[in-house]
Design a protein around this motif. Structure first.
Motif, PDB file in Angstrom:
ATOM      1  N   ASP A  30      18.987 103.457 123.504  1.00 28.84           N
ATOM      2  CA  ASP A  30      17.453 103.027 123.627  1.00 28.84           C
ATOM      3  C   ASP A  30      16.370 104.055 123.080  1.00 28.84           C
ATOM      4  O   ASP A  30      15.560 103.865 122.413  1.00 28.84           O
ATOM      5  N   ARG A  31      16.838 105.418 123.497  1.00 25.98           N
ATOM      6  CA  ARG A  31      16.117 106.515 123.155  1.00 25.98           C
ATOM      7  C   ARG A  31      16.013 106.508 121.626  1.00 25.98           C
ATOM      8  O   ARG A  31      14.900 106.744 120.912  1.00 25.98           O
ATOM      9  N   ILE A  32      17.202 106.514 120.944  1.00 33.03           N
ATOM     10  CA  ILE A  32      17.292 106.758 119.535  1.00 33.03           C
ATOM     11  C   ILE A  32      16.656 105.647 118.934  1.00 33.03           C
ATOM     12  O   ILE A  32      15.593 105.717 117.757  1.00 33.03           O
ATOM     13  N   ARG A  33      16.700 104.206 119.356  1.00 34.25           N
ATOM     14  CA  ARG A  33      15.979 103.068 118.867  1.00 34.25           C
ATOM     15  C   ARG A  33      14.491 103.327 118.906  1.00 34.25           C
ATOM     16  O   ARG A  33      13.788 103.258 117.939  1.00 34.25           O
ATOM     17  N   ARG A  34      13.968 103.812 119.952  1.00 39.21           N
ATOM     18  CA  ARG A  34      12.428 103.925 120.160  1.00 39.21           C
ATOM     19  C   ARG A  34      12.073 105.131 119.217  1.00 39.21           C
ATOM     20  O   ARG A  34      10.936 104.852 118.437  1.00 39.21           O
ATOM     21  N   ASN A  35      12.815 106.285 119.030  1.00 38.34           N
ATOM     22  CA  ASN A  35      12.687 107.424 118.109  1.00 38.34           C
ATOM     23  C   ASN A  35      12.482 106.747 116.746  1.00 38.34           C
ATOM     24  O   ASN A  35      11.810 106.987 116.135  1.00 38.34           O
ATOM     25  N   ALA A  36      13.423 106.031 116.457  1.00 34.86           N
ATOM     26  CA  ALA A  36      13.479 105.455 115.074  1.00 34.86           C
ATOM     27  C   ALA A  36      12.368 104.360 114.878  1.00 34.86           C
ATOM     28  O   ALA A  36      11.809 104.646 113.813  1.00 34.86           O
ATOM     29  N   ALA A  37      12.101 103.512 115.752  1.00 35.35           N
ATOM     30  CA  ALA A  37      10.917 102.616 115.536  1.00 35.35           C
ATOM     31  C   ALA A  37       9.694 103.484 115.338  1.00 35.35           C
ATOM     32  O   ALA A  37       8.986 103.192 114.708  1.00 35.35           O
ATOM     33  N   GLU A  38       9.518 104.577 116.296  1.00 32.74           N
ATOM     34  CA  GLU A  38       8.091 105.386 116.213  1.00 32.74           C
ATOM     35  C   GLU A  38       8.215 106.094 114.911  1.00 32.74           C
ATOM     36  O   GLU A  38       7.053 106.209 114.182  1.00 32.74           O
ATOM     37  N   GLU A  39       9.372 106.795 114.414  1.00 30.61           N
ATOM     38  CA  GLU A  39       9.510 107.391 112.899  1.00 30.61           C
ATOM     39  C   GLU A  39       9.161 106.311 111.892  1.00 30.61           C
ATOM     40  O   GLU A  39       8.264 106.624 111.204  1.00 30.61           O
ATOM     41  N   ILE A  40       9.843 105.168 111.912  1.00 34.61           N
ATOM     42  CA  ILE A  40       9.273 104.003 110.992  1.00 34.61           C
ATOM     43  C   ILE A  40       7.907 103.723 111.014  1.00 34.61           C
ATOM     44  O   ILE A  40       7.331 103.543 110.087  1.00 34.61           O
ATOM     45  N   GLU A  41       7.413 103.452 112.007  1.00 32.01           N
ATOM     46  CA  GLU A  41       6.119 103.185 112.351  1.00 32.01           C
ATOM     47  C   GLU A  41       5.356 104.355 111.664  1.00 32.01           C
ATOM     48  O   GLU A  41       4.187 104.274 111.017  1.00 32.01           O
ATOM     49  N   LEU A  43       6.173 106.331 109.424  1.00 35.85           N
ATOM     50  CA  LEU A  43       6.215 106.403 107.704  1.00 35.85           C
ATOM     51  C   LEU A  43       5.429 105.387 107.294  1.00 35.85           C
ATOM     52  O   LEU A  43       4.861 105.454 106.236  1.00 35.85           O
ATOM     53  N   ARG A  44       5.562 104.118 107.869  1.00 38.21           N
ATOM     54  CA  ARG A  44       4.742 102.784 107.750  1.00 38.21           C
ATOM     55  C   ARG A  44       3.140 103.321 107.538  1.00 38.21           C
ATOM     56  O   ARG A  44       2.541 103.018 106.617  1.00 38.21           O
ATOM     57  N   GLN A  45       2.798 104.040 108.622  1.00 41.23           N
ATOM     58  CA  GLN A  45       1.466 104.339 108.468  1.00 41.23           C
ATOM     59  C   GLN A  45       0.960 105.593 107.546  1.00 41.23           C
ATOM     60  O   GLN A  45      -0.056 105.463 107.008  1.00 41.23           O
ATOM     61  N   GLU A  46       1.908 106.535 107.530  1.00 41.33           N
ATOM     62  CA  GLU A  46       1.839 107.444 106.317  1.00 41.33           C
ATOM     63  C   GLU A  46       1.663 106.845 105.014  1.00 41.33           C
ATOM     64  O   GLU A  46       0.772 106.890 104.213  1.00 41.33           O
ATOM     65  N   LEU A  47       2.580 105.859 104.715  1.00 37.58           N
ATOM     66  CA  LEU A  47       2.613 105.090 103.478  1.00 37.58           C
ATOM     67  C   LEU A  47       1.389 104.272 103.272  1.00 37.58           C
ATOM     68  O   LEU A  47       0.569 104.362 102.298  1.00 37.58           O
ATOM     69  N   ARG A  48       0.804 103.378 104.507  1.00 39.98           N
ATOM     70  CA  ARG A  48      -0.382 102.665 104.385  1.00 39.98           C
ATOM     71  C   ARG A  48      -1.572 103.734 103.939  1.00 39.98           C
ATOM     72  O   ARG A  48      -2.424 103.484 103.208  1.00 39.98           O
ATOM     73  N   ASP A  49      -1.550 104.726 104.836  1.00 37.75           N
ATOM     74  CA  ASP A  49      -2.681 105.899 104.464  1.00 37.75           C
ATOM     75  C   ASP A  49      -2.887 106.418 102.997  1.00 37.75           C
ATOM     76  O   ASP A  49      -3.747 106.377 102.202  1.00 37.75           O
ATOM     77  N   LEU A  50      -1.454 106.520 102.272  1.00 35.13           N
ATOM     78  CA  LEU A  50      -1.178 106.899 100.998  1.00 35.13           C
ATOM     79  C   LEU A  50      -1.478 105.793  99.857  1.00 35.13           C
ATOM     80  O   LEU A  50      -2.249 106.163  99.007  1.00 35.13           O
ATOM     81  N   GLN A  51      -1.251 104.375 100.354  1.00 35.14           N
ATOM     82  CA  GLN A  51      -1.628 103.717  99.395  1.00 35.14           C
ATOM     83  C   GLN A  51      -3.341 103.410  99.641  1.00 35.14           C
ATOM     84  O   GLN A  51      -3.921 103.270  98.617  1.00 35.14           O
TER      85      GLN A  51
END
Length: 188
Positions: A30-41, A43-51
């Motif tokens: 669960d901790r790994i999934r949460r961390n992965a989800a947070e990292e994915i989010e 990265l998505r936010q970073e990508l949105r910012d870059l876009q």
């Protein structure tokens, strides 16, 4: 403690350890999934910012280019309008000969300093008037002069051009902004 009790105790202990290990594994998963989800989010936010930054940058560049082109078009239009107004103004100078032109000519002569002018250049229709004001001067006809006169000494070292064309030329830079403003106001 007998053998069966020992086996049962070991089994319970093993089961508890298994459950504990499973619970720890599930918690870690669960901790790994949460961390992965947070990292994915993230990265998505970073990508949105870059876009968004790239879109803003491209929009800014397009707007800047559009403004530059608009300024160039406006400048070209003003230059064309300026030239048309200039041609119209210079082309209409002969209308100043209408009415009491003799009084206008007298006024232009009166503006000249007292001097023994030897060469006087005028519109062909003004030759007789010029002879009256400058009886000793050589009178030259120039159809390029719509009105007024150009006076000089024989060598040309002293010369005054007091023609309609020269007066308009001298005032043109002052007139032009007003003319453009008037035209723009009338045309909307």
């Amino acid at each position: 403690m007998g053998r069966s009790e020992l086996i049962e105790a070991l089994r319970r202990e093993g089961e508890e350890k298994r459950r504990s290990i499973r619970r720890q594994a599930e918690e870690e998963a669960d901790r790994i999934r949460r961390n992965a989800a947070e990292e994915i989010e993230r990265l998505r936010q970073e990508l949105r910012d870059l876009q968004a930054a790239a879109v803003r940058e491209r929009c800014d560049a397009l707007l800047s280019e559009a403004r530059r082109k608009a300024r160039m078009l406006l400048l070209a239009a003003h230059e064309e309008l300026s030239e048309r107004l200039r041609r119209e103004a210079f082309g209409s100078l002969d209308r100043l000969r209408e009415g009491s032109y003799a009084d206008v000519f007298r006024g232009l002569v009166a503006e000249l300093p007292a001097y023994r002018w030897q060469v006087v250049t005028v519109n062909p229709e003004d030759e007789e008037m010029a002879k009256g004001y400058f009886p000793e001067a050589e009178i030259i006809s120039d159809s390029g002069i719509s009105g007024g006169l150009d006076v000089a000494e024989k060598g040309g070292a002293v010369r005054i051009v007091n023609t309609f064309e020269k007066r308009l030329e001298n005032l043109w830079e002052d007139f032009l902004p007003e003319l453009i403003r008037d035209v723009c106001e009338k045309t909307g």
